[in-house]
Design an enzyme around this catalytic site. Structure first.
Site, PDB file in Angstrom:
ATOM      1  N   TYR A   1       0.803  -1.015  -0.156  1.00 23.07           N
ATOM      2  CA  TYR A   1       0.079   0.031  -0.018  1.00 23.07           C
ATOM      3  C   TYR A   1       0.879   1.350   0.157  1.00 23.07           C
ATOM      4  O   TYR A   1       2.273   1.173  -0.201  1.00 23.07           O
ATOM      5  CB  TYR A   1      -0.910  -0.044   1.108  1.00 23.07           C
ATOM      6  CG  TYR A   1      -1.778  -1.243   1.047  1.00 23.07           C
ATOM      7  CD1 TYR A   1      -2.993  -1.526   0.000  1.00 23.07           C
ATOM      8  CD2 TYR A   1      -1.767  -2.247   1.843  1.00 23.07           C
ATOM      9  CE1 TYR A   1      -3.859  -2.672  -0.047  1.00 23.07           C
ATOM     10  CE2 TYR A   1      -2.659  -3.338   1.909  1.00 23.07           C
ATOM     11  CZ  TYR A   1      -3.359  -3.515   0.893  1.00 23.07           C
ATOM     12  OH  TYR A   1      -4.514  -4.814   0.930  1.00 23.07           O
TER      13      TYR A   1
ATOM     14  N   ARG B   1       3.670  -1.543  11.192  1.00 26.30           N
ATOM     15  CA  ARG B   1       3.741  -2.825  10.292  1.00 26.30           C
ATOM     16  C   ARG B   1       4.636  -2.695   8.902  1.00 26.30           C
ATOM     17  O   ARG B   1       4.210  -1.668   8.402  1.00 26.30           O
ATOM     18  CB  ARG B   1       2.634  -3.239  10.085  1.00 26.30           C
ATOM     19  CG  ARG B   1       2.421  -4.877   9.620  1.00 26.30           C
ATOM     20  CD  ARG B   1       1.105  -5.390   9.613  1.00 26.30           C
ATOM     21  NE  ARG B   1       1.244  -6.960  10.197  1.00 26.30           N
ATOM     22  CZ  ARG B   1       0.188  -7.951   9.583  1.00 26.30           C
ATOM     23  NH1 ARG B   1      -0.468  -7.576   8.477  1.00 26.30           N
ATOM     24  NH2 ARG B   1       0.331  -8.935  10.207  1.00 26.30           N
TER      25      ARG B   1
END
Ligand SMILES: Cc1cc2nc3c(=O)[nH]c(=O)nc-3n(C[C@H](O)[C@H](O)[C@H](O)COP(=O)(O)O)c2cc1C
Length: 363
Positions: A182, A229
């Site tokens: 992303y 993350r």
């Protein structure tokens, strides 16, 4: 012998009751009218409060940050109100819950945000493969618009606002989603980032946005309430750039100065990356804070991994979908419910809040 997953863990400002973390899991069941969590979502998270830490499904920080139908947001008052019900329910059961903050970048489709138009990305390079429109039609990814520097500054402010909203919604903290292909991850790969300004080219430039965002999150919440993350060897929706390893090395080293609550490192599972085992071990070792690791763990392999000292906690994804009382089942070495892939994304109670608990199963 004591199971290493059940010793308390200091994680940022908190002490977790166990090391069985619920991984962030997109389930595409937000309220269609405002993308706020619903009472059904409240029940789903409440059922899973025995996790040492719940990391929520990825939640977009802005309309343009959305990549799939019916994923929840954390940018509007209605969404904050919906999430407040979730955090209240989890806290009533003495659970801890962080929200995962998400901007999908090019892994999107303009039908999901018609007012904003084309998805944005570091450069105008389409992700390979197919995606879904707002009406679940399968289509090739569109070629995104290269995000401008002004829009980058706005996006950083969107992250800041999302952190403020997370605080207002009662979250214990936030996890910055910089993994899985992303927006933030797209900046780290030459294959998706061909910029020649301060956000492209050098290792430092490719990592710049992550730190600019982290600075805002830490400013709002404090470092002990912020995690990140990363998936250094997993780049779905794109062509893996082996040179990105240097970006992760740089990021991990710099993260050490931030003293965040944790780094959530998705481990390598498949693909052809040279010397990946050694590289992964070196990266994990270079991080001096709390590590949560995910991907493909069983109760046994998770315990072994923590016992070996490679990570402090294990995030379980699919097993947590099917086993609301996963920590108890692991502790008792009980059988796990199998998960049903067909109900992962979208729908209602089925495959969401109707997986049985151990007690009800025995009765
Ligand atoms: C249905 C589903 C949704 C997921 N959604 C997210 C997400 O929103 N954010 C994220 O970082 N990872 C997401 N993942 C990846 C999981 O967090 C986890 O890393 C992955 O499932 C591997 O762990 P497991 O083998 O224990 O399932 C998702 C995985 C699945 C199966």
């Amino acid at each position: 012998m004591e199971n290493n997953l059940f010793t308390p863990l200091r994680l940022g400002d908190y002490t977790l009751k166990n090391r069985v973390v619920m991984a962030p899991l997109t389930r595409m069941r937000a309220n269609p009218s405002d993308l706020a969590p619903t009472d059904l979502n409240v029940e789903y998270y409440r059922q899973r409060s025995s996790a040492g830490l719940i990391v929520t499904e990825a939640s977009q920080i802005s309309p343009l940050g959305m990549g799939y139908p019916l994923t929840p947001g954390i940018y509007s008052p209605a969404q904050v109100a919906g999430w407040k019900k979730v955090t209240d329910a989890v806290h009533a059961e003495e659970g801890n819950i962080f929200i995962q903050l998400w901007h999908v970048g090019r892994v999107s489709h303009s039908s999901l945000h018609p007012e904003e138009g084309l998805p944005v990305a570091p450069s105008a390079v389409a992700a390979p493969g197919m995606t879904f429109t707002a009406s679940f039609e399968q289509v090739p990814f569109e070629t995104p618009r290269a995000i401008t520097v002004d829009e980058i500054k706005q996006t950083i402010q969107d992250y800041r606002k999302a952190a403020e909203n997370a605080k207002a919604a009662g979250f214990d903290g936030v996890e910055l989603h910089a993994a899985n292909g992303y927006l933030l991850h797209e900046f780290m790969h030459e294959t998706s980032n061909q910029r020649t300004d301060e956000y492209g080219g050098s290792v430092e430039n490719k990592a710049r946005l992550v730190f600019e965002v982290l600075d805002e999150l830490v400013d709002v919440l404090g470092a002990g309430k912020v995690g990140i993350r990363l998936s250094p060897f997993v780049y779905p929706y794109g062509e893996y750039d082996p040179e990105s390893y240097e970006v992760y090395q740089y990021i991990i080293e710099k993260l050490n100065d931030y003293q965040l609550a944790y780094a959530h490192l998705v481990r390598y599972r498949q693909g052809e990356i040279e010397h990946v085992a050694e590289k992964e071990a070196a990266l994990w070792k270079a991080f001096n804070g709390t590590i949560i690791t995910a991907d493909g763990f069983t109760p046994e392999s998770g315990e072994e991994y923590v016992a070996s000292g490679k990570a402090d906690a294990i995030a379980y994804g699919r097993h947590f979908i099917a086993n609301p009382d996963l920590p108890k089942r692991i502790r008792l070495k009980a059988e796990l419910n199998p998960y049903d892939r067909d109900t992962f994304y979208g729908g209602a109670e089925k495959g969401y809040t109707d997986y049985p608990f151990l007690e009800t199963q025995k009765a």
